[in-house]
Design an enzyme around this catalytic site. Sequence first.
Site, short mmCIF file in Angstrom:
data_model
loop_
_atom_site.label_atom_id
_atom_site.label_comp_id
_atom_site.label_asym_id
_atom_site.label_seq_id
_atom_site.Cartn_x
_atom_site.Cartn_y
_atom_site.Cartn_z
N ARG A 148 0.47 -0.99 0.23
CA ARG A 148 -0.19 -0.25 -0.30
C ARG A 148 0.78 1.19 -0.27
O ARG A 148 1.95 1.16 0.19
CB ARG A 148 -0.88 0.31 1.23
N LYS A 172 -2.38 -1.42 8.10
CA LYS A 172 -3.55 -1.30 8.63
C LYS A 172 -3.24 -2.02 10.16
O LYS A 172 -2.89 -3.11 10.65
CB LYS A 172 -4.38 -1.64 7.95
N HIS A 244 -2.48 2.39 -5.78
CA HIS A 244 -2.54 0.89 -5.57
C HIS A 244 -2.86 -0.02 -6.99
O HIS A 244 -3.45 -1.25 -6.81
CB HIS A 244 -3.72 1.08 -5.15
N ARG A 247 -0.03 -2.77 -6.80
CA ARG A 247 -1.05 -3.71 -5.49
C ARG A 247 -1.98 -4.77 -6.24
O ARG A 247 -0.92 -5.96 -5.55
CB ARG A 247 -1.03 -2.69 -4.53
N HIS A 270 -3.62 -9.46 4.20
CA HIS A 270 -5.41 -8.94 4.27
C HIS A 270 -5.11 -9.93 4.85
O HIS A 270 -5.53 -10.71 5.47
CB HIS A 270 -6.08 -9.61 3.58
N TYR A 279 -9.15 -10.44 -6.32
CA TYR A 279 -8.25 -11.25 -7.90
C TYR A 279 -8.59 -12.15 -8.74
O TYR A 279 -8.18 -12.76 -9.52
CB TYR A 279 -7.00 -11.15 -6.92
#
Length: 298
Positions: A148, A172, A244, A247, A270, A279
Amino acid sequence: MNWGQALRDYESYLKIERGLSENSIASYLLDLQKLTDYLNQHEINVSPVQIEQETVQKFIYDIAKTINPRSQARIISGLKGFFNYLIFEDYRTDNPMDLIESPKIGRKLPDTLSTDEINALIAAIDLSKPEGERNRAILETLYGCGLRVSELIHLKLSDLYFDEDFIKVTGKGNKQRFVPISSVNKKYINIYRNEIRNHLQIQKDHKDYLFLNRRGKQLTRAMIFTIIKQLAIKIGMEKNISPHTFRHSFATHLLENGADLRAIQQMLGHESITTTEVYMHVNRVHLVKVLSKFHPRK
């Protein structure tokens, strides 16, 4: 409890208890500010503890006229989280958002770049300028490690474990993970470190950050966006790309080449595999190749 106090307390909760990033917290508070602005505009004098479903529903109805369904769904989700927090803190016994449904939106497929497009963007970098080597290392790292933009700008020298072929990434909620890094990626980072970064006058509080501007300070998110936008314009790319996009391309290309979805999930950081499953939009041609290669009845 007034709205100002409630938002300050909620901000502290998101920061300390939830461990969210500054950008995520700012987004939540911005959406809540839209509700308070609406109340002020319509002279509705009601506290966060007293506000009822009818008032919130009218706000959602009015704001839906000016924003798209995806933004509307985000605001509804954010408000639900805020009122759940008030319940958790015993300020309320009910959530006025419980009966308010989010608009139906399809899952947005991420834009991706082909390897040729990525190569063209990198080839367009002017390596005669000092920032050229830095920008090449940035794009190689975005694509090579699937970071990110916030993870990239916070990457530190002390996070580089090149002997083990890994980098440590802070994602995150300040959650850390180790992401493998290729020899090609290491090569361009080392060129930047040794030939460019070593000659900068680095500011005291920025000495450990990997990617710096010409003044020896940590790069901003906006600067990374600008670098990529300018390169896209330079090669005449019509796609609307951002950091992004690299990514997304990282994950899609790994999947197309047979990588395990769980491994991609770990590298992207994730929490849920369902986030990574976006994806799985690989094209039909690739799926035919997978079937012909792996099915016993080929």
